[in-house]
Design a protein around this motif. Structure first.
Motif, PDB file in Angstrom:
ATOM      1  N   ASP A 417       2.633 -16.640 -27.042  1.00 20.37           N
ATOM      2  CA  ASP A 417       2.567 -15.407 -26.172  1.00 20.37           C
ATOM      3  C   ASP A 417       1.198 -14.872 -26.057  1.00 20.37           C
ATOM      4  O   ASP A 417       0.496 -14.644 -24.944  1.00 20.37           O
ATOM      5  CB  ASP A 417       3.270 -14.185 -26.584  1.00 20.37           C
ATOM      6  CG  ASP A 417       5.007 -14.548 -26.335  1.00 20.37           C
ATOM      7  OD1 ASP A 417       5.130 -15.404 -25.516  1.00 20.37           O
ATOM      8  OD2 ASP A 417       5.547 -13.827 -26.533  1.00 20.37           O
ATOM      9  N   ARG A 419      -1.531 -16.536 -26.464  1.00 19.07           N
ATOM     10  CA  ARG A 419      -2.537 -17.430 -26.081  1.00 19.07           C
ATOM     11  C   ARG A 419      -2.143 -17.329 -24.375  1.00 19.07           C
ATOM     12  O   ARG A 419      -3.217 -17.390 -23.582  1.00 19.07           O
ATOM     13  CB  ARG A 419      -1.928 -18.959 -26.234  1.00 19.07           C
ATOM     14  CG  ARG A 419      -2.723 -20.079 -25.520  1.00 19.07           C
ATOM     15  CD  ARG A 419      -2.519 -21.403 -26.439  1.00 19.07           C
ATOM     16  NE  ARG A 419      -2.897 -22.596 -25.402  1.00 19.07           N
ATOM     17  CZ  ARG A 419      -1.893 -22.891 -24.645  1.00 19.07           C
ATOM     18  NH1 ARG A 419      -0.657 -22.835 -24.847  1.00 19.07           N
ATOM     19  NH2 ARG A 419      -2.237 -24.059 -24.108  1.00 19.07           N
ATOM     20  N   ALA A 420      -0.930 -17.343 -24.039  1.00 17.45           N
ATOM     21  CA  ALA A 420      -0.882 -16.905 -22.598  1.00 17.45           C
ATOM     22  C   ALA A 420      -1.554 -15.517 -22.163  1.00 17.45           C
ATOM     23  O   ALA A 420      -1.927 -15.648 -20.828  1.00 17.45           O
ATOM     24  CB  ALA A 420       0.918 -16.788 -22.415  1.00 17.45           C
ATOM     25  N   ARG A 421      -1.462 -14.534 -22.670  1.00 20.50           N
ATOM     26  CA  ARG A 421      -1.912 -13.589 -22.481  1.00 20.50           C
ATOM     27  C   ARG A 421      -3.646 -13.580 -22.408  1.00 20.50           C
ATOM     28  O   ARG A 421      -4.259 -13.160 -21.341  1.00 20.50           O
ATOM     29  CB  ARG A 421      -1.713 -11.824 -23.498  1.00 20.50           C
ATOM     30  CG  ARG A 421      -0.328 -11.677 -23.113  1.00 20.50           C
ATOM     31  CD  ARG A 421      -0.316 -10.201 -23.802  1.00 20.50           C
ATOM     32  NE  ARG A 421      -0.540 -10.386 -25.302  1.00 20.50           N
ATOM     33  CZ  ARG A 421       0.405 -10.844 -26.276  1.00 20.50           C
ATOM     34  NH1 ARG A 421       1.552 -11.014 -25.927  1.00 20.50           N
ATOM     35  NH2 ARG A 421      -0.093 -10.566 -27.333  1.00 20.50           N
ATOM     36  N   ARG A 423      -5.466 -16.351 -21.878  1.00 24.16           N
ATOM     37  CA  ARG A 423      -5.575 -17.070 -20.444  1.00 24.16           C
ATOM     38  C   ARG A 423      -5.361 -16.238 -19.269  1.00 24.16           C
ATOM     39  O   ARG A 423      -6.138 -16.537 -18.423  1.00 24.16           O
ATOM     40  CB  ARG A 423      -4.681 -18.250 -20.530  1.00 24.16           C
ATOM     41  CG  ARG A 423      -4.694 -19.434 -21.338  1.00 24.16           C
ATOM     42  CD  ARG A 423      -3.640 -20.257 -21.722  1.00 24.16           C
ATOM     43  NE  ARG A 423      -3.404 -21.184 -20.561  1.00 24.16           N
ATOM     44  CZ  ARG A 423      -3.579 -22.512 -20.563  1.00 24.16           C
ATOM     45  NH1 ARG A 423      -3.600 -23.001 -21.605  1.00 24.16           N
ATOM     46  NH2 ARG A 423      -3.146 -23.276 -19.347  1.00 24.16           N
ATOM     47  N   ALA A 424      -4.205 -15.422 -19.324  1.00 20.42           N
ATOM     48  CA  ALA A 424      -4.312 -14.386 -18.102  1.00 20.42           C
ATOM     49  C   ALA A 424      -5.541 -13.735 -17.919  1.00 20.42           C
ATOM     50  O   ALA A 424      -5.834 -13.333 -16.617  1.00 20.42           O
ATOM     51  CB  ALA A 424      -2.787 -13.834 -18.015  1.00 20.42           C
ATOM     52  N   ALA A 425      -5.980 -13.135 -19.138  1.00 21.55           N
ATOM     53  CA  ALA A 425      -7.264 -12.402 -19.185  1.00 21.55           C
ATOM     54  C   ALA A 425      -8.389 -13.293 -18.773  1.00 21.55           C
ATOM     55  O   ALA A 425      -9.585 -12.733 -18.898  1.00 21.55           O
ATOM     56  CB  ALA A 425      -7.274 -11.588 -20.201  1.00 21.55           C
ATOM     57  N   ARG A 426      -8.304 -14.512 -18.715  1.00 22.64           N
ATOM     58  CA  ARG A 426      -9.665 -15.394 -18.721  1.00 22.64           C
ATOM     59  C   ARG A 426     -10.290 -15.231 -19.913  1.00 22.64           C
ATOM     60  O   ARG A 426     -11.696 -15.753 -19.778  1.00 22.64           O
ATOM     61  CB  ARG A 426     -10.340 -15.173 -17.352  1.00 22.64           C
ATOM     62  CG  ARG A 426      -9.239 -15.265 -15.929  1.00 22.64           C
ATOM     63  CD  ARG A 426     -10.215 -14.986 -14.703  1.00 22.64           C
ATOM     64  NE  ARG A 426     -11.128 -16.057 -14.326  1.00 22.64           N
ATOM     65  CZ  ARG A 426     -10.772 -17.187 -13.918  1.00 22.64           C
ATOM     66  NH1 ARG A 426      -9.662 -17.297 -13.534  1.00 22.64           N
ATOM     67  NH2 ARG A 426     -11.575 -18.211 -13.382  1.00 22.64           N
ATOM     68  N   TRP A 428     -11.329 -17.039 -22.542  1.00 21.01           N
ATOM     69  CA  TRP A 428     -11.213 -18.507 -22.857  1.00 21.01           C
ATOM     70  C   TRP A 428     -11.241 -18.713 -24.408  1.00 21.01           C
ATOM     71  O   TRP A 428     -10.616 -19.345 -25.077  1.00 21.01           O
ATOM     72  CB  TRP A 428     -12.063 -19.507 -22.150  1.00 21.01           C
ATOM     73  CG  TRP A 428     -11.725 -19.216 -20.501  1.00 21.01           C
ATOM     74  CD1 TRP A 428     -12.589 -19.132 -19.700  1.00 21.01           C
ATOM     75  CD2 TRP A 428     -10.456 -19.409 -19.948  1.00 21.01           C
ATOM     76  NE1 TRP A 428     -12.072 -18.849 -18.428  1.00 21.01           N
ATOM     77  CE2 TRP A 428     -10.727 -19.284 -18.352  1.00 21.01           C
ATOM     78  CE3 TRP A 428      -9.241 -19.838 -20.308  1.00 21.01           C
ATOM     79  CZ2 TRP A 428      -9.810 -19.350 -17.535  1.00 21.01           C
ATOM     80  CZ3 TRP A 428      -8.062 -19.903 -19.404  1.00 21.01           C
ATOM     81  CH2 TRP A 428      -8.456 -19.534 -18.189  1.00 21.01           C
ATOM     82  N   ALA A 431      -8.343 -17.854 -26.170  1.00 17.68           N
ATOM     83  CA  ALA A 431      -7.014 -18.901 -25.921  1.00 17.68           C
ATOM     84  C   ALA A 431      -7.419 -19.909 -26.752  1.00 17.68           C
ATOM     85  O   ALA A 431      -6.498 -20.628 -27.320  1.00 17.68           O
ATOM     86  CB  ALA A 431      -7.033 -19.157 -24.515  1.00 17.68           C
ATOM     87  N   ASP A 447       3.170 -27.457 -21.834  1.00 18.28           N
ATOM     88  CA  ASP A 447       3.152 -26.388 -20.744  1.00 18.28           C
ATOM     89  C   ASP A 447       4.216 -27.094 -19.682  1.00 18.28           C
ATOM     90  O   ASP A 447       3.695 -28.210 -19.357  1.00 18.28           O
ATOM     91  CB  ASP A 447       1.562 -26.144 -20.258  1.00 18.28           C
ATOM     92  CG  ASP A 447       0.988 -25.455 -21.173  1.00 18.28           C
ATOM     93  OD1 ASP A 447       1.511 -24.192 -21.227  1.00 18.28           O
ATOM     94  OD2 ASP A 447      -0.138 -25.692 -21.401  1.00 18.28           O
ATOM     95  N   GLY A 451       7.269 -22.279 -18.245  1.00 20.48           N
ATOM     96  CA  GLY A 451       6.459 -21.661 -19.239  1.00 20.48           C
ATOM     97  C   GLY A 451       6.210 -22.904 -20.470  1.00 20.48           C
ATOM     98  O   GLY A 451       6.870 -23.788 -20.476  1.00 20.48           O
TER      99      GLY A 451
END
Ligand SMILES: [Zn+2]
Length: 458
Positions: A417, A419-421, A423-426, A428, A431, A447, A451
């Protein structure tokens, strides 16, 4: 049983003979509950749990009495309670609950008795009174002190001559001490600290007297085995023995003294000031309890144990080999057999766990290659040996999915979770760091359209 134990008092291995095989008594100095236990604190818990299991197997569960105390009044506890503005019971309850939960994940059985200092006050005061009457202790300036000159064997356990002990204690000698090496049995409480009434004035006990009084209350003196970390030999165990012998007039306090080696962080000591403290409380949410237990028993208990980030990872990999053999023997019915002679001989030799582990690997290897007719016995023997010392309790399939350990699954899902957050926030770098952390736990993340999913490759 041909159990042989290394006895710190005589500095040699001796065959274990309890005073009364129908009532085998073991005492181990337990935690001071003001914080979460670090992984070094967990080592004696697991080592003496192993001893407890072996003794129960030989003498019968109801004939082995194991006491481990809980220090629930102490300067650090008082400080923490003052910092949070709560009574000390709030602090001690919180950390004792966490301690019980964490040690049970490590497979440690609960001791027969877990006496608390605050619930042993009458016995502590009674023992101090006897020491005064026996001329082994004196009152001075609101304190009661043990008179080290009253006990001619003082220094016998730690093998330190008395003049050396005196020189060591001379750094900061309180004016009320008759001899520099004398130690506190009772002292006045500072304002705001917990306080108990006593014939020697209001105050609280010193740390050493707790254990002697709790042993006498729960097990009776003398006992068969006294254990703890080797940092406790002096002054704590030396002082315990002096108190016990002078209070009871029995020359024997413990028939065997066992001490485990230190856990170090690589070449360094684990310490707050070095910032390298690893909490058992954190590890139990990252790794299966069996893997942590394996790591804590992987070195012989008297040797130092070097801990690093890889230690639990390697321990998990070692258990994977054993579980792998069991997984590939899933269709074999395990025979109900006892652990083998070579395995027991290793443990009987002063708890030689490295040799016992080698026996487990040898059994797993034989299980993989033996003809069909022998596999049932080999599987049974592997399970019996492993389970005797707290391993191989999980279903092999569940072990590899991490499903045996809900805390592990929760941890992985939390990381995925996060890591996904990131990535969504860019973000890197974050992540990538989390991906590496997941990888280090031996987990593969895939992936997919619905999900990410994950698995632990076998
Ligand atoms: Zn103790």
């Amino acid at each position: 049983m041909n159990l042989v134990l290394y006895d710190t008092m005589t500095r040699r291995k001796r065959p274990f003979e309890p005073r009364d095989p129908a009532r085998v008594t073991v005492y181990v100095c337990g935690p001071t509950v003001y914080n979460y236990a670090h992984i070094g604190n967990a080592r004696p818990v697991v080592v003496f749990d192993l001893l407890f299991r072996l003794l129960r197997r030989t003498y019968g569960e109801e004939h082995v009495l194991y006491a481990a105390n809980v220090t629930d009044v102490d300067d650090k506890i008082n400080q923490k309670a003052a910092d949070e503005g709560v009574p000390i019971e709030v602090i001690t309850r919180r950390y004792l609950d966490a301690y019980h939960a964490d040690m049970s994940v490590l497979g440690a059985l609960r001791p027969t008795f877990e006496p608390r200092a605050t619930q042993t006050m009458a016995e502590i005061i009674d023992m101090i009174g006897r020491l005064i009457r026996n001329n082994a202790a004196y009152e001075a300036d609101g304190h009661v002190l043990f008179n080290t000159q009253a006990y001619s064997d003082y220094g016998k356990l730690s093998r330190r001559p008395l003049d050396e002990l005196i020189a060591g204690a001379r750094v900061d000698v309180a004016p009320y001490k008759q001899n520099p090496a004398d130690f506190v049995l009772w002292k006045p409480s500072k304002p705001g600290e917990p306080v108990w009434d006593s014939p020697f004035g209001p105050g609280r006990p010193g740390w050493h007297i707790e254990c002697s009084a709790m042993i006498e209350k729960t097990l009776g003196l003398p006992i068969d085995i006294h254990g703890g970390g080797n940092d406790l030999i002096f002054p704590h165990h030396e002082n315990e023995m002096a108190q016990g012998v002078c209070a009871t007039h029995d020359a024997e306090y413990a028939r065997y003294w066992m001490h485990n080696g230190f856990l170090n962080m690589g070449a360094e000591k684990m310490s707050k000031s070095l910032g390298n403290v690893i909490l058992a409380h954190d590890l139990v949410s990252k790794y299966p309890g069996e893997a942590l237990r394996w790591a804590l028993l992987a070195s012989h208990y008297r040797q130092p144990l070097a801990w690093s980030e890889e230690t639990p990872v390697n321990a998990k990999a070692a258990l994977d080999k054993l579980y792998g053999a069991l997984l590939r023997a899933a269709d074999v019915e395990a025979e109900a057999v006892e652990p083998g002679a070579a395995f027991m001989a290793a443990l009987d030799d002063d708890l030689n766990t490295p040799r016992a582990y080698a026996e487990l690997f040898s059994l797993a290897q034989q299980l993989e290659t033996a003809p069909t007719g022998e596999r049932g016995r080999l599987k049974g023997e592997l399970l019996a040996a492993g389970q005797l010392i707290g391993f191989l309790k999980a279903d092999p399939e569940a072990w590899f999915q991490g499903a045996a350990d809900p805390a592990f699954r929760e941890r992985i899902e939390g990381l995925i979770d996060a890591r996904a957050r990131a990535r969504a926030a860019r973000d890197w770098p974050t992540a990538d760091r989390i991906r590496d952390e997941i990888g280090a736990l031996g987990v593969e993340v895939m992936d997919g359209p619905n999900g990410p999913t994950w698995r632990k490759p076998t």
